[in-house]
Design an enzyme around this catalytic site. Structure first.
Site, PDB file in Angstrom:
ATOM      1  N   ARG A  58       5.311 -11.692 129.870  1.00 49.74           N
ATOM      2  CA  ARG A  58       5.358 -10.637 128.842  1.00 49.74           C
ATOM      3  C   ARG A  58       6.759 -10.557 128.223  1.00 49.74           C
ATOM      4  NH1 ARG A  58       6.454  -5.562 129.780  1.00 49.74           N
ATOM      5  NH2 ARG A  58       5.491  -5.435 131.830  1.00 49.74           N
ATOM      6  N   TYR A 111      -1.023  -5.465 102.876  1.00 51.18           N
ATOM      7  CA  TYR A 111      -2.163  -5.757 103.749  1.00 51.18           C
ATOM      8  C   TYR A 111      -2.784  -4.418 104.160  1.00 51.18           C
ATOM      9  CZ  TYR A 111      -4.718  -7.653 107.708  1.00 51.18           C
ATOM     10  OH  TYR A 111      -5.706  -7.999 108.582  1.00 51.18           O
ATOM     11  N   ASP A 183       7.235  -8.873 104.699  1.00 49.95           N
ATOM     12  CA  ASP A 183       6.048  -9.564 105.201  1.00 49.95           C
ATOM     13  C   ASP A 183       5.912 -10.839 104.355  1.00 49.95           C
ATOM     14  OD1 ASP A 183       3.479 -10.558 105.683  1.00 49.95           O
ATOM     15  OD2 ASP A 183       2.597  -8.580 105.990  1.00 49.95           O
ATOM     16  N   LYS A 208      -2.410 -16.956 109.472  1.00 49.53           N
ATOM     17  CA  LYS A 208      -2.648 -17.471 108.134  1.00 49.53           C
ATOM     18  C   LYS A 208      -1.990 -18.852 107.971  1.00 49.53           C
ATOM     19  CE  LYS A 208      -4.431 -13.408 108.135  1.00 49.53           C
ATOM     20  NZ  LYS A 208      -3.812 -12.225 107.580  1.00 49.53           N
TER      21      LYS A 208
HETATM   22  C1  LIG Z   1      -3.517 -10.934 107.974  1.00 49.61           C
HETATM   23  C2  LIG Z   1      -2.296 -10.249 107.539  1.00 49.61           C
HETATM   24  C3  LIG Z   1      -1.620  -9.356 108.387  1.00 49.61           C
HETATM   25  C4  LIG Z   1      -2.144  -8.982 109.761  1.00 49.61           C
HETATM   26  O1  LIG Z   1      -2.162 -10.065 110.634  1.00 49.61           O
HETATM   27  P1  LIG Z   1      -3.173 -10.242 111.888  1.00 49.61           P
HETATM   28  O2  LIG Z   1      -2.706 -11.541 112.439  1.00 49.61           O
HETATM   29  O3  LIG Z   1      -4.544 -10.237 111.346  1.00 49.61           O
HETATM   30  O4  LIG Z   1      -2.932  -9.083 112.785  1.00 49.61           O
HETATM   31  C5  LIG Z   1      -0.458  -8.794 107.919  1.00 49.61           C
HETATM   32  N1  LIG Z   1       0.029  -9.064 106.692  1.00 49.61           N
HETATM   33  C6  LIG Z   1      -0.608  -9.892 105.850  1.00 49.61           C
HETATM   34  C7  LIG Z   1      -0.026 -10.142 104.500  1.00 49.61           C
HETATM   35  C8  LIG Z   1      -1.782 -10.515 106.234  1.00 49.61           C
HETATM   36  O5  LIG Z   1      -2.405 -11.330 105.381  1.00 49.61           O
END
Ligand SMILES: *Cc1c(COP(=O)(O)O)cnc(C)c1O
Length: 391
Positions: A58, A111, A183, A208
């Site tokens: 962890r 998001y 992000d 992604k």
């Molecule tokens: C998918 C996504 C998230 C969240 O990510 P997870 O891996 O699904 O928790 C956050 N920001 C953006 C821009 C995303 O496309």
């Protein structure tokens, strides 16, 4: 050659912190929860921080560390903090910087759950937020309050593909003494490096583009300084939203081909955006590679390419959007993005359906908007599929 000075594709393949292990070409999966100390003295040194030996998964693990160092290398950051998901990364950053009585400024079209949780759970903790159009720099300045402790931007934003000037926001943050977090999921470090533009923290849903094969959920935070790194890591390990070693191994494998996957998907996306712009059923297309994009010039400076994400509006509105979703054959009707397969979705009836009508309108998430994540299939096949679905 020193890897630090190497090009991004070399870093994507080779960067990290590989443990010498029987000549293994890749970092093995250290599928262990705990690590044995050599003796009491070694255990004591690991806990005091005098030794960087591993203690417990962890807290850290060699397979996860390798991935963290690799992503940090391509983001030009100090180090990385891997998390179980992108939302794990986002909540870790929120909790590292915000406490009762604090305020956060954020891009409005982020998001969905990044905003959803901030507006549902965080007010109960005494944390306030302002969701604004961060493409307008004056609005960012005007939103700063004495208790603003974090500026959070997403660019290109989801699903509007609006672009915020990272450098300009970073300057505002610096002047006001407020950390700026980006992000960077839609671009990946292959196309955009926010820390180089002055941001303090960058985060990803590695689910992604970074992993890129639609088979893993994962997140990552990269900081510019060691100080921020320590602060955020302490929160992550205590929250327990750590990554698993096998998840890290899979993601490290995906990262190696990030460059060639994005180049190919982007080539397809450029052609698809042009096709859509000339299609009679399409009212508008929002893609950073088209001159019609409102921040086309900024995208050229800030990003190394227009990427593989776009949105477009159907003249037939909400009903046409839903109908098109029912008729795609090659593209998958699915949320998520950044994988090798083309994905299509209709935010008004899917990902952003929980937002109020006012929030949706204010954030530019209109009923006719369709979001497309372009994959690496043959471009003529994707175009033919979209064309028949629109017919
Ligand atoms: C998918 C996504 C998230 C969240 O990510 P997870 O891996 O699904 O928790 C956050 N920001 C953006 C821009 C995303 O496309």
């Amino acid at each position: 050659m020193e890897l630090k000075k190497a090009g991004i594709n070399s870093k994507l393949v080779h960067a990290g912190e590989k443990v010498e292990c029987l000549g293994s070409a890749v970092q093995p999966i250290f599928q262990t929860s705990t690590f044995q100390f050599e003796n009491a003295e070694h255990g004591a040194r690991c806990f005091s921080g005098e030794s960087d030996g591993y203690i417990y998964t962890r807290l850290s693990n060699p397979t996860i560390k390798d991935l963290e160092k690799a992503v940090a290398a391509v983001e030009n950051g100090f180090d990385g903090i891997a998390t179980s998901s992108g939302m794990g990364a986002i909540n870790t950053v929120y909790l590292a910087y915000l406490g009762s009585g604090d305020h956060m400024i954020s891009t409005d079209a982020v998001y969905g759950p990044s905003r959803g949780i901030m507006e549902s759970l965080y007010p109960k903790l005494g944390i306030e937020s302002s969701y604004i159009d961060t493409t307008d720099i004056q609005k960012v300045k005007d939103a700063i309050m004495p208790n603003t402790k974090l500026i959070y931007i997403e660019t290109p934003a989801n699903p509007t593909i609006s672009i915020t000037d990272i450098k300009a926001v970073a300057e505002i943050g610096k002047e006001a003494g407020i950390p700026v977090c980006v992000d960077n999921t839609f671009c990946s470090p292959y196309l955009q490096r926010p820390l180089d533009l002055g941001a303090d923290i960058v985060l990803h849903s590695m689910t992604k583009f970074i992993n890129g094969h639609a088979d893993i959920v994962a997140g990552m935070i990269v900081t510019k300084t060691g100080e921020e790194y320590k602060k955020i890591r302490a929160i992550m390990t205590n929250l327990g939203c750590n990554m698993d070693p096998t998840q890290a191994f899979m993601t490290r494998r995906g990262l190696k081909t990030l460059g060639i996957r994005i180049e190919r998907a982007q080539q397809n996306a450029i052609k698809i955006a042009e096709f859509l712009e000339n299609h009679p059923a399409v009212a508008w297309v929002k893609y950073p590679g088209l001159k019609s994009h409102p921040q086309y010039e900024l995208a050229k400076v800030q990003m190394d390419g227009p990427g593989a994400m776009m949105s477009f509006g159907l003249k037939g509105g909400f009903e046409a959007g839903k109908k098109m979703m029912d008729h795609v054959k090659l593209a998958l009707l699915a949320v998520s993005l950044g994988g090798i397969e083309t994905l299509i979705q209709h935010p008004a009836s899917m990902t952003h359906s929980k937002l109020s009508k006012d929030s949706k309108e204010a954030a530019g998430i209109t009923d006719e908007l369709v979001r497309l994540s372009v994959g690496i299939e043959e471009v003529q096949d994707i175009i033919a599929d979209l064309d028949q679905a629109m017919k």
